[in-house]
Design a protein around this motif. Structure first.
Motif, PDB file in Angstrom:
ATOM      1  N   ASN A  87      41.374  10.424   1.087  1.00  0.00           N
ATOM      2  CA  ASN A  87      42.430  10.468   2.086  1.00  0.00           C
ATOM      3  C   ASN A  87      42.677   9.058   2.611  1.00  0.00           C
ATOM      4  O   ASN A  87      41.931   8.122   2.311  1.00  0.00           O
ATOM      5  CB  ASN A  87      42.093  11.459   3.206  1.00  0.00           C
ATOM      6  N   GLU A  88      43.734   8.949   3.399  1.00  0.00           N
ATOM      7  CA  GLU A  88      44.222   7.643   3.838  1.00  0.00           C
ATOM      8  C   GLU A  88      43.118   6.776   4.475  1.00  0.00           C
ATOM      9  O   GLU A  88      42.924   5.627   4.097  1.00  0.00           O
ATOM     10  CB  GLU A  88      45.336   7.885   4.857  1.00  0.00           C
ATOM     11  N   LEU A  89      42.400   7.339   5.428  1.00  0.00           N
ATOM     12  CA  LEU A  89      41.414   6.531   6.153  1.00  0.00           C
ATOM     13  C   LEU A  89      40.248   6.143   5.253  1.00  0.00           C
ATOM     14  O   LEU A  89      39.715   5.032   5.345  1.00  0.00           O
ATOM     15  CB  LEU A  89      40.904   7.295   7.386  1.00  0.00           C
ATOM     16  N   GLU A  90      39.839   7.056   4.395  1.00  0.00           N
ATOM     17  CA  GLU A  90      38.728   6.740   3.493  1.00  0.00           C
ATOM     18  C   GLU A  90      39.120   5.627   2.532  1.00  0.00           C
ATOM     19  O   GLU A  90      38.325   4.736   2.216  1.00  0.00           O
ATOM     20  CB  GLU A  90      38.287   7.995   2.730  1.00  0.00           C
ATOM     21  N   GLY A 139      45.116  18.382   7.389  1.00  0.00           N
ATOM     22  CA  GLY A 139      45.183  17.286   8.351  1.00  0.00           C
ATOM     23  C   GLY A 139      44.421  16.045   7.948  1.00  0.00           C
ATOM     24  O   GLY A 139      44.368  15.072   8.693  1.00  0.00           O
ATOM     25  N   SER A 140      43.821  16.048   6.763  1.00  0.00           N
ATOM     26  CA  SER A 140      43.027  14.875   6.373  1.00  0.00           C
ATOM     27  C   SER A 140      43.909  13.761   5.799  1.00  0.00           C
ATOM     28  O   SER A 140      43.430  12.677   5.526  1.00  0.00           O
ATOM     29  CB  SER A 140      41.964  15.277   5.348  1.00  0.00           C
ATOM     30  N   ILE A 141      45.204  14.037   5.650  1.00  0.00           N
ATOM     31  CA  ILE A 141      46.133  13.103   5.006  1.00  0.00           C
ATOM     32  C   ILE A 141      45.630  12.758   3.608  1.00  0.00           C
ATOM     33  O   ILE A 141      45.444  11.605   3.215  1.00  0.00           O
ATOM     34  CB  ILE A 141      46.457  11.855   5.869  1.00  0.00           C
ATOM     35  N   ARG A 199      52.919   4.991  -3.380  1.00  0.00           N
ATOM     36  CA  ARG A 199      52.767   4.956  -1.932  1.00  0.00           C
ATOM     37  C   ARG A 199      51.382   4.443  -1.487  1.00  0.00           C
ATOM     38  O   ARG A 199      51.316   3.556  -0.629  1.00  0.00           O
ATOM     39  CB  ARG A 199      53.055   6.336  -1.325  1.00  0.00           C
ATOM     40  N   GLU A 227      45.978  12.849  -0.538  1.00  0.00           N
ATOM     41  CA  GLU A 227      47.082  12.356  -1.370  1.00  0.00           C
ATOM     42  C   GLU A 227      47.544  13.379  -2.390  1.00  0.00           C
ATOM     43  O   GLU A 227      48.287  13.054  -3.309  1.00  0.00           O
ATOM     44  CB  GLU A 227      46.636  11.074  -2.079  1.00  0.00           C
ATOM     45  N   ARG A 228      47.065  14.602  -2.225  1.00  0.00           N
ATOM     46  CA  ARG A 228      47.356  15.584  -3.261  1.00  0.00           C
ATOM     47  C   ARG A 228      48.774  16.136  -3.195  1.00  0.00           C
ATOM     48  O   ARG A 228      49.371  16.240  -2.133  1.00  0.00           O
ATOM     49  CB  ARG A 228      46.378  16.749  -3.129  1.00  0.00           C
ATOM     50  N   CYS A 231      34.797   7.187   8.891  1.00  0.00           N
ATOM     51  CA  CYS A 231      35.988   7.894   9.387  1.00  0.00           C
ATOM     52  C   CYS A 231      35.914   9.392   9.125  1.00  0.00           C
ATOM     53  O   CYS A 231      36.712  10.153   9.662  1.00  0.00           O
ATOM     54  CB  CYS A 231      37.240   7.312   8.738  1.00  0.00           C
ATOM     55  N   SER A 232      34.987   9.819   8.282  1.00  0.00           N
ATOM     56  CA  SER A 232      34.924  11.248   7.955  1.00  0.00           C
ATOM     57  C   SER A 232      33.652  11.904   8.469  1.00  0.00           C
ATOM     58  O   SER A 232      33.339  13.035   8.102  1.00  0.00           O
ATOM     59  CB  SER A 232      35.053  11.442   6.433  1.00  0.00           C
ATOM     60  N   LEU A 265      41.229   3.214   3.115  1.00  0.00           N
ATOM     61  CA  LEU A 265      41.207   1.948   3.862  1.00  0.00           C
ATOM     62  C   LEU A 265      39.779   1.474   4.095  1.00  0.00           C
ATOM     63  O   LEU A 265      39.460   0.295   3.938  1.00  0.00           O
ATOM     64  CB  LEU A 265      41.937   2.124   5.198  1.00  0.00           C
ATOM     65  N   VAL A 285      49.897   1.094   0.990  1.00  0.00           N
ATOM     66  CA  VAL A 285      48.790   1.044   1.948  1.00  0.00           C
ATOM     67  C   VAL A 285      47.907  -0.159   1.628  1.00  0.00           C
ATOM     68  O   VAL A 285      47.512  -0.919   2.512  1.00  0.00           O
ATOM     69  CB  VAL A 285      47.951   2.348   1.896  1.00  0.00           C
TER      70      VAL A 285
END
Lengths: 462, 520
Positions: free
Chosen positions: B386-389, B42-44, B407, B46-47, B8-9, B391, B411
Motif C-alpha cells: 500500500n501507499e505508506l508501505e 482503507g489501506s490504499i 501512478r 494498489e489492487r 506505518c502498518s 514510501l 509517488v
C-alpha cells in the motif's frame, strides 16, 4: 433553425466522453485539505480513477477503497466501510474529512452508507477517536445515474451542505470553479486579486501541480479547508462558474442561508470573462480596475492578430464537460469560427433548456448540431461515413484517435489531457485563458498547414 | 527469513505476515509472505478488480474484436487507453471501446434488451468486425442479467457473428487475478475447439500469456518464424479471436505470464493433452534457454542456436556497455504479478543491478516464492503493498530506480526516485535481445538523468556548483569507470531505432517445413 439539439439515437456507447459519477466525487475529494475519500465498491472504481487523474496531472493522489469482494456483494459490505475508516484514521493522523463515496455495486446491494456514518459517529469515533476532529460525509454517486459531471456537482453540494454553518456574516465571496485545472484557479485568483476581492475558492487546487523538492515528500493535494467550507454560509454571495459542476451548491447556499447566487457563465472567452467581472462587481461593489482593462486589451490585441485572418469560418467540433464545451463554442463564435458539432456526453435532460443552447438555436447562421447523451462515435461516424469536414477538433485526450486517424488537427482541452504535457498549468478561463486557447488553436492549425503543405507559405508574413 | 513489520502498518496486525526480508543463507521454508488474500479496506492498496483483470488485461489485447462491457459507463471508460498493447490491425482494440451504458431504469427493470440492442448497433457501426467479447461488470452481475442467453440469441439471428461472454464482476476475488482465472476458463469452455485451424508446419505452438506490450509479440513472432514454428494463436496480445478458437490443435503451449494464463494451459493439457512449457523471454540467457527448450521439444535446436548466436553477437556489446554502468545500482522491482520473478535474477545477472525489493499487487504465494528465490539477499518482499508501505520501503532502501506502474511511479518521483513503467514499459519492446538492450538503455537514461541529479540539490543550503553549464549522462555514469571500459572499442551504446518494429514487419521468412502425413 439551423442549430439542432438532438439526443443520440443509438442506445449503447461507442467510445465514451465521460466516466461515471464516483469519479467526479473523487475529484472533488482530493481538492479538500486533510481529506481522503473512501470509495465504497470494487477496487477498480478507485484504482482506475486514481490512474486517470494521475495520467492527466502526472501526479499521484490519495483515495482509498473499501475493497468490496464477493462476500460483501452477497451479504452486504457496510462492515468494510467501518474497517476502512478505522484503518485510514489510524494510519493517516492528519485526516479530518472522509467522504464515503458510493458506487453502482454498493447502491444496488443497498448498503446504507448514511447508517454506517451514524453508527461510526456514535461508536468508533466516540470511543477510539475521542477528541479528534473527524467528519464522515456520505456521498451517493451510483454509477448508473448521470456521469462524472453530475458526480462532481453532487459532491460539491454534499461537502458544502455538510460544512456550511451560519455564524457572523463576512465580506468574502464564494467562487465555485467547477471542474478546472490548477492554471484556471491561478487565473481566477488573479482576477479576484486585481479587483481586490477576498474570496473562498472552491476548490483550491493550485497545488495539484506540485513540486519535486530536494527534501521531504510533496504529495499533490488540494488546500480547501474545513473553515473555508463552513464559512461559505457567511459569504456575501456565491458565483458558481459552471452550471453543471457546482451550481447545486450555490443554489443550496442561497436557499438555506440567503447567500445570493449567480450561476454561470463559464468565463471562457472575452465576453464571458467580461460578464464574470460584471458579476463580481455586482456582488461585491468592487470596481473593475484599469489593470484589467489593460489585460483585456492585450488579449483583444492578440485575438485581433489571428481571428479574421486565420480562424474565421473554420469548422470545429467540440466535446467534453458541458460548461466547458458550451463556453468554448461561444468563444469560437466570437472568433468567427463555426462550431458545427457540439457533443455533450451524458443523459442530463436539462441541456435542452440551457439558455446558452437556446441562444445557439436562435442565432447561429450555419448548420450546427448539438448532440446530448453523446459518445465519440457521433464524431467519428460523421467524419468517416457522413462526410463531415472539420478544420479543428477541441476536446480531451480520449478522442485523440478521431483526430489522428482522420488527419484533423486537434487542441486538447478539458479533462483528461494525458497525451500532451503540462496543459493543466495553462488556463482556459479569463482573459489569459482566452488568449492561450485561441493561440493554441491557431498554432495547431499552422502546424497542420505545414505538415500538409496547405498554404503554409502564407505564414511568411502576417 | 523474518517477517518485516512496517512502522506505518503496526496498527493493522493483519499486515504482519505480508512482508519478509530475505536473510543471508535463508531459504523459503522459514517464511513466505501471505498472498492473494482479501485486501484490507482503507489501506490504499494498489489492487484493481476482477473485471479489469479479465477485460483489460486479457480480453482487450485480442485485436479483431468488439469489446463490450455490460454495465454503467465507468468500467469501460476507465479501462480504455491506459495500456500499450498494440496490434497489427491498426490498433482497433486500443482505439475503440463499447458499453451498454446501464442506467437506473435498467437496474430496476433489467438491461437485457439494452444489451441486445447495443450488440446489434456495435456490429452495425463496424461492419467488418464479426467477433465480440462481452464483459460482465458489478452492476450487471448484481441485477442478474443473463448475458449468455442474449449472446446466443444474437448469434442465432446473426449467423455471421460470434460472441464470447466473460462473467467476471469487479468484486470477484481479492484482485484482478480473479478475473484472469475466470476469462481463461470461460474461453476454453466456450470457444476452444469451435474452429479447426489449418496446420501448415510440423511444429505448432500456442504462445500463451503474452500481451504484446509495445510489440513484444511481434519480436517473438520473428524468432518463431525463423525457426519454422507455426504459431497457431497468441493468448492474447495481437491475437485474433478465431485463431484462439483453434488452440486445441497445437503441439505445445509456450507459456510466458504464468500468473495470468497458466489456467488455460493447464486445461489444454487436461482436455487435449497439450504439454505446457514455461519460458522467460526477457533477457539474453533466459530467452536463449527458452528458444533452446522449444527447439529441443521439436528436435530443431540447431535453428534456435542459430538465432541465439546471431542475436547475441549483434546485441551483447550493447548490453555490456550498459551493464558496466548499471552495476550495483539498487532496484525496487515492484510490478503487478509475474515480472518480479521474470526479471529479478536476469536484471541482476545481465544488467548488474541489485534487486533490493520485490513486490506483487495481485500475485499469489507461488509468485512470491519464485520472486524471492531469484532476488538478492537482504531484499524486502511485499505482498499487496500500500501507499505508506511503499514510501517507507523507499525511505529505508534508498533505491536508485523503481520499476512499477504509472501512478505509483509518480509517488516515487516525489521522493526523488526515478521510475520505469514495468507494465507498459518506457521505450519498449523489452522482449528479445534488442528489447532487452532497450530496457537497459531506459534504466540507464532514468538513473543518469542530469535533471534527476539537479532534483537532489537544495539551492538554499547546498553549495551550488557553478562551473558547469550542462551535464551529460556519460559525464555522470563514466566518472568512476576504468579507462579500459570507457575507451572500449567493443562495447557500444544502443544503436537501434526509436521504432524497432517497422523493419520487422517487412521481413520475409523461408516458410514452413512440409507437414508429414503421420505427424499431422
Amino acid at each position: 433553425m439551423l442549430c439542432e439539439v438532438k439526443e443520440k439515437t443509438r442506445t449503447g456507447i461507442i467510445n465514451p466522453i465521460f466516466t461515471c459519477q464516483p469519479c467526479g466525487a473523487q475529484f472533488v475529494s482530493i481538492g479538500v485539505k486533510n481529506c481522503v475519500g473512501i470509495v465504497h465498491g470494487g477496487q477498480g472504481c478507485v484504482m482506475f480513477v486514481r490512474l486517470l487523474i494521475s495520467q492527466h496531472f502526472k501526479e499521484s493522489f490519495e483515495i482509498a477503497s473499501s475493497s468490496v469482494h464477493e462476500d460483501g456483494a452477497v451479504f452486504g459490505a457496510c462492515s468494510r466501510v467501518e474497517e476502512a475508516v478505522d484503518v485510514l484514521l489510524m494510519r493517516y493522523p492528519h485526516i479530518k474529512v472522509i467522504p464515503i463515496i458510493s458506487t453502482c455495486s454498493t447502491e444496488i446491494i443497498g448498503d446504507d452508507i448514511d447508517g454506517v456514518v451514524t453508527k461510526l459517529n456514535a461508536g468508533l469515533l466516540k470511543e477510539k477517536y475521542a477528541g479528534r476532529e473527524v467528519h464522515l460525509i456520505p456521498i451517493h454517486t451510483p454509477s448508473f445515474v448521470g456521469s462524472m459531471v453530475s458526480g462532481y456537482d453532487i459532491a460539491v453540494r454534499d461537502f458544502v451542505t455538510y460544512f456550511a454553518k451560519k455564524t457572523e456574516p463576512d465580506k468574502k465571496l464564494n467562487l465555485i470553479t467547477g471542474w478546472v485545472n490548477p492554471g484556471d484557479v491561478t487565473a481566477l485568483k488573479h482576477l479576484l486579486a486585481e479587483m481586490q476581492i477576498d474570496a473562498t475558492v472552491l476548490f483550491e487546487i493550485e497545488n495539484f501541480d506540485s513540486p519535486l523538492m530536494p527534501y521531504g515528500n510533496f504529495v499533490s493535494h488540494g488546500d480547501t479547508t474545513i473553515e473555508d467550507l463552513s464559512g461559505t454560509a457567511n459569504a456575501i454571495g456565491t458565483i458558481a462558474l459552471n452550471r453543471y459542476e457546482g451550481g447545486k451548491a450555490a443554489l443550496y447556499l442561497e436557499k438555506e442561508f440567503g447567500v445570493p447566487a449567480i450561476v454561470g457563465p463559464t468565463p471562457i472567452g472575452i465576453r464571458n470573462t467580461d460578464t464574470f467581472l460584471q458579476n463580481l462587481k455586482t456582488l461585491t461593489g468592487r470596481p473593475i480596475p484599469e489593470s484589467l482593462v489593460r489585460e483585456r486589451g492585450i488579449a483583444i490585441d492578440a485575438l485581433t492578430d489571428i481571428t479574421h485572418m486565420f480562424l474565421a469560418d473554420k469548422k470545429v467540433a467540440i466535446y467534453g464537460n458541458p460548461d466547458l464545451a458550451i463556453g468554448i463554442a461561444e468563444f469560437c463564435l466570437d472568433l468567427e469560427m463555426r462550431p458545427v458539432l457540439l457533443l455533450l456526453g451524458d443523459d442530463n435532460t436539462n441541456y435542452q433548456n440551457d439558455l446558452r443552447i437556446k441562444a445557439f438555436q436562435e442565432n447561429v447562421d450555419f448548420p450546427m448540431e448539438i448532440i446530448t447523451n453523446a459518445d465519440l462515435w457521433e464524431l467519428e461516424n460523421r467524419i468517416k461515413n457522413d462526410g463531415l469536414e472539420l478544420d479543428l477538433i477541441l476536446g480531451h485526450s480520449k478522442g485523440r484517435f478521431s483526430a489522428i486517424d482522420n488527419n484533423i488537427p486537434m487542441v486538447r482541452v478539458g479533462f483528461p489531457t494525458y497525451d500532451r504535457a503540462g496543459l493543466y498549468r495553462h488556463p482556459v478561463v479569463g482573459y489569459a485563458g482566452a488568449m492561450w486557447l485561441a493561440e493554441q488553436m491557431v498554432n495547431t492549425i499552422f502546424t497542420d498547414m505545414e505538415y500538409k503543405k496547405n498554404k503554409e507559405w502564407i505564414l511568411n508574413v502576417w | 527469513m523474518p517477517y518485516h513489520e512496517f512502522e506505518c502498518s503496526k496498527c493493522i496486525p493483519e499486515r504482519k505476515k505480508h512482508a519478509v526480508i530475505k536473510g543471508p543463507g535463508e531459504d523459503l521454508t522459514s517464511a513466505l509472505p501471505l498472498g492473494y488474500l482479501n485486501t484490507i479496506p482503507g489501506s490504499i492498496s494498489e489492487r484493481g478488480c476482477a473485471y479489469c483483470g479479465a477485460k483489460h488485461v486479457i480480453g482487450t489485447p485480442m485485436k479483431d474484436v468488439i469489446h463490450l462491457s455490460h454495465g454503467p459507463i465507468g468500467c469501460t471508460y476507465d479501462t480504455w487507453q491506459t495500456k500499450r498493447y498494440i496490434s497489427d490491425n491498426d490498433n482497433f482494440q486500443i482505439k475503440n471501446t463499447f458499453a451498454t451504458d446501464m442506467k437506473e431504469k435498467h437496474v430496476i427493470f433489467g438491461a437485457e434488451k439494452l444489451l441486445k440492442q447495443t450488440i446489434i448497433e456495435a456490429f452495425k457501426a463496424f461492419p467488418k468486425i464479426k467477433r465480440m467479447s462481452i464483459y460482465q461488470t458489478c452492476a450487471s452481475a448484481l441485477i442478474g442479467d443473463d448475458i449468455n442467453a442474449i449472446a446466443e440469441e444474437v448469434m442465432e439471428e446473426m449467423p455471421e457473428v460470434d460472441i464470447f461472454v466473460c462473467n467476471s464482476p469487479g468484486f470477484g476475488g481479492p484482485s484482478q487475478s480473479g478475473g484472469h482465472h475466470k476469462i481463461n476458463i470461460a474461453w476454453i469452455n466456450q470457444k476452444v475447439g469451435t474452429i479447426e485451424p489449418e496446420i501448415i508446419s510440423p511444429y505448432v505452438i500456442n504462445y500463451v500469456g503474452e500481451y504484446n506490450i509495445q510489440g513484444d509479440q511481434h519480436v517473438m513472432m520473428d524468432f518463431f518464424n525463423r525457426m519454422g514454428i507455426q504459431v497457431l494463436s497468441t493468448f492474447t496480445g495481437n491475437g485474433s479471436y478465431d485463431s484462439l478458437r483453434g488452440m486445441h490443435r497445437a503441439h505445445l503451449n509456450v507459456l510466458e505470464c504464468a500468473r495470468s494464463a497458466e489456467y488455460i494451459c493447464n486445461e489444454l493439457k487436461k482436455r487435449y493433452g497439450i504439454p505446457r512449457l514455461d519460458i522467460d523471454a526477457f533477457g539474453f540467457g533466459t530467452l536463449a534457454e527458452a528458444l533452446r527448450k522449444i527447439g529441443m521439444f521439436f528436435g530443431i535446436e540447431d535453428r534456435a542456436q542459430a538465432i541465439i548466436d546471431e542475436e547475441t553477437a549483434r546485441w551483447k556489446p550493447e548490453l555490456d556497455w550498459y551493464k558496466e554502468r548499471l552495476r550495483g545500482k539498487k532496484v525496487c522491482l515492484w510490478p503487478g504479478g509475474s515480472k518480479l520473478w521474470h526479471w529479478a535474477h536476469v536484471i541482476h545477472d545481465e544488467f548488474g543491478v541489485d534487486v533490493v525489493s520485490v513486490y506483487t499487487k495481485f500475485g499469489h504465494q507461488g509468485d512470491m516464492e519464485k520472486g524471492i528465490s531469484r532476488c538478492e539477499e537482504g531484499a524486502l518482499a511485499i505482498d499487496d503493498p500500500n501507499e505508506l508501505e511503499g514510501l517507507e520501503a523507499m525511505d529505508m532502501l534508498k533505491p536508485d530506480i523503481i520499476f512499477t506502474g504509472k501512478r505509483p511511479g509518480e509517488v516515487a518521483k516525489k521522493v526523488r526516485v526515478p521510475y520505469l513503467n514495468a507494465h507498459a514499459y518506457h521505450n519498449g519492446p523489452w522482449k528479445g535481445w534488442e528489447g532487452w538492450v532497450r530496457f537497459a538503455r531506459d534504466i540507464y537514461n532514468g538513473i543518469y538523468s542530469p535533471i534527476h541529479q539537479l532534483a537532489l540539490l537544495d539551492i538554499s543550503k547546498d553549495d551550488i556548483p557553478t562551473d558547469k553549464g550542462f551535464m551529460t549522462q556519460r559525464m555522470l555514469s563514466d566518472k568512476d569507470l576504468s579507462e579500459e571500459i570507457t575507451s572500449s572499442t567493443v562495447l557500444r551504446q544502443y544503436t537501434g531505432k526509436y521504432d524497432c518494429l517497422s523493419e520487422l514487419s517487412k521481413k520475409t521468412y523461408p516458410g514452413f517445413d512440409p507437414v508429414l502425413a503421420d505427424a499431422a
